[in-house]
Enzyme design. Sequence first.
Site, PDB file in Angstrom:
ATOM      1  N   ALA A 124      26.990 -28.176 -36.758  1.00  0.00           N
ATOM      2  CA  ALA A 124      27.698 -28.821 -37.859  1.00  0.00           C
ATOM      3  C   ALA A 124      28.163 -30.204 -37.414  1.00  0.00           C
ATOM      4  CB  ALA A 124      28.869 -27.962 -38.301  1.00  0.00           C
ATOM      5  N   GLU A 366      17.257 -34.582 -38.309  1.00  0.00           N
ATOM      6  CA  GLU A 366      17.251 -35.041 -36.902  1.00  0.00           C
ATOM      7  C   GLU A 366      16.984 -36.540 -36.828  1.00  0.00           C
ATOM      8  OE1 GLU A 366      18.454 -32.969 -35.065  1.00  0.00           O
ATOM      9  OE2 GLU A 366      17.974 -31.067 -36.010  1.00  0.00           O
ATOM     10  N   GLU A 370      13.695 -44.046 -40.907  1.00  0.00           N
ATOM     11  CA  GLU A 370      14.278 -45.387 -40.727  1.00  0.00           C
ATOM     12  C   GLU A 370      15.102 -45.438 -39.443  1.00  0.00           C
ATOM     13  OE1 GLU A 370      14.495 -43.607 -43.699  1.00  0.00           O
ATOM     14  OE2 GLU A 370      12.756 -44.707 -44.444  1.00  0.00           O
TER      15      GLU A 370
END
Length: 394
Positions: A124, A366, A370
């Site tokens: 998280a 992940e 960009e």
Amino acid sequence: MSHPMSDRDREVQAAARTLADELIPHEVEAEMSGGALPPEVVESHRARARELGLQAMNMPEDLGGGGLTAFQQVLVQEQIGRVTNALGWVVTTPAGWLPEVATEHQLDTWVKPTIRGERHECYAITEENAGSDTDAIEATARREDDGYVLNGVKWHVTSFNLADHVFFQAKLTEGSHAGAPALFIVDVDTPGVRVVRTPEYSHSYADEHPIVAFEDVRVPAANLVGEEGDGMRYAYAWFRYERLMIAARSCGAADRLIDEATAFARDRVAFGRPISDYQAIQFSLADSLTELWAARLMTYRTAQEIDDGEDLKVQHAHCSMAKLYASEMANRVADRAVQIFGGRGYMRENVAERFFRELRVDRIWEGTSEIQRAIIADQLFKRGVGLAEGGPAT
Ligand SMILES: Cc1cc2nc3c(=O)[nH]c(=O)nc-3n(C[C@H](O)[C@H](O)[C@H](O)COP(=O)(O)OP(=O)(O)OC[C@H]3O[C@@H](n4cnc5c(N)ncnc54)[C@H](O)[C@@H]3O)c2cc1C
């Protein structure tokens, strides 16, 4: 062959291929039921992964893990990537960076049981206003007595519904590291942890991605991972690892798509001839295979570099390059495969349709494409074009 392989490498690859081939027949059932399979079937898949030596394959052998090299892990994930609906997630890869910094208590409580498959973790970090910009997190960790009080709302917490502990990233509110991130392990049944809601996503996976609130969650100091202020170090290690494994799974997905689309093209007759006779179909498959090979070479080479102890920053940039190229390659391949299958490619029972949806997130999670480009460009300007030769320019 794309890379030299030892007998052991081949053995590991064959084991993973066996598992993937056994999982593939369950895909359509999983798709039609929102991702879930009957618990006894999932348990049999987990048992099979254990039997084939693929559980906790990335963890050290002395803790009970598989102790596979980075290259062998890539070979496994490539095979797992051939399977849709995340059925391959029975091959577990617990936090590989954790044993080095974990206390004895953390090893006994979370790490070893997770390696044995008795416990399950989730991560998280992301929040409503902090995704790519991980430093923008607003979650807090306040010292109280001999522990911490955690507050924050986390988004897209993958596998929270199946996990029993969560790695929670927060900023410290006081002390010499005030404002710096720290990472905590929180058991999901700790008072104050609550699911806000569970949104639906494009794919049909048993693993959900709920929004989870942490409200005055009290944890002992023993739940802090490493030192205060070290939070991002672990996040980077995790990103590097996952980015390379996404690249590997993207290669596996593309392999399966090209294989199935080629078989279909040979059989499907239009205007009196198999569609494989038409150059439009041939060129589409030729581009896909060429791009797959390029992605596979990058992925294998990056894994080998990790095994050879390459400089961490170079590893970081190469993992970004592999993830960027392989995930975008797999999305192009899936799009072409849907086209080759025609109307059938739009049916959920078709592998191309499922991959077309499922692979999209590999350009987002992940670190988006960009963000990978930003990492690569940063290293290009620091190290020069030699970065693409496998090492820094001199
Ligand atoms: C299915 C799913 C599962 C996930 N699982 C987890 C999980 O388990 N744990 C967890 O912590 N997170 C998880 N995530 C979160 C994921 O890592 C983020 O969604 C991702 O990092 C992007 O963040 P964002 O969605 O906030 O987009 P934003 O950061 O808001 O970006 C929006 C757009 O702006 C672009 N952008 C942002 N900054 C720049 C820049 N500097 N230059 C150019 N473009 C830029 C992005 O590339 C993107 O196109 C998951 C996400 C999904 C979809």
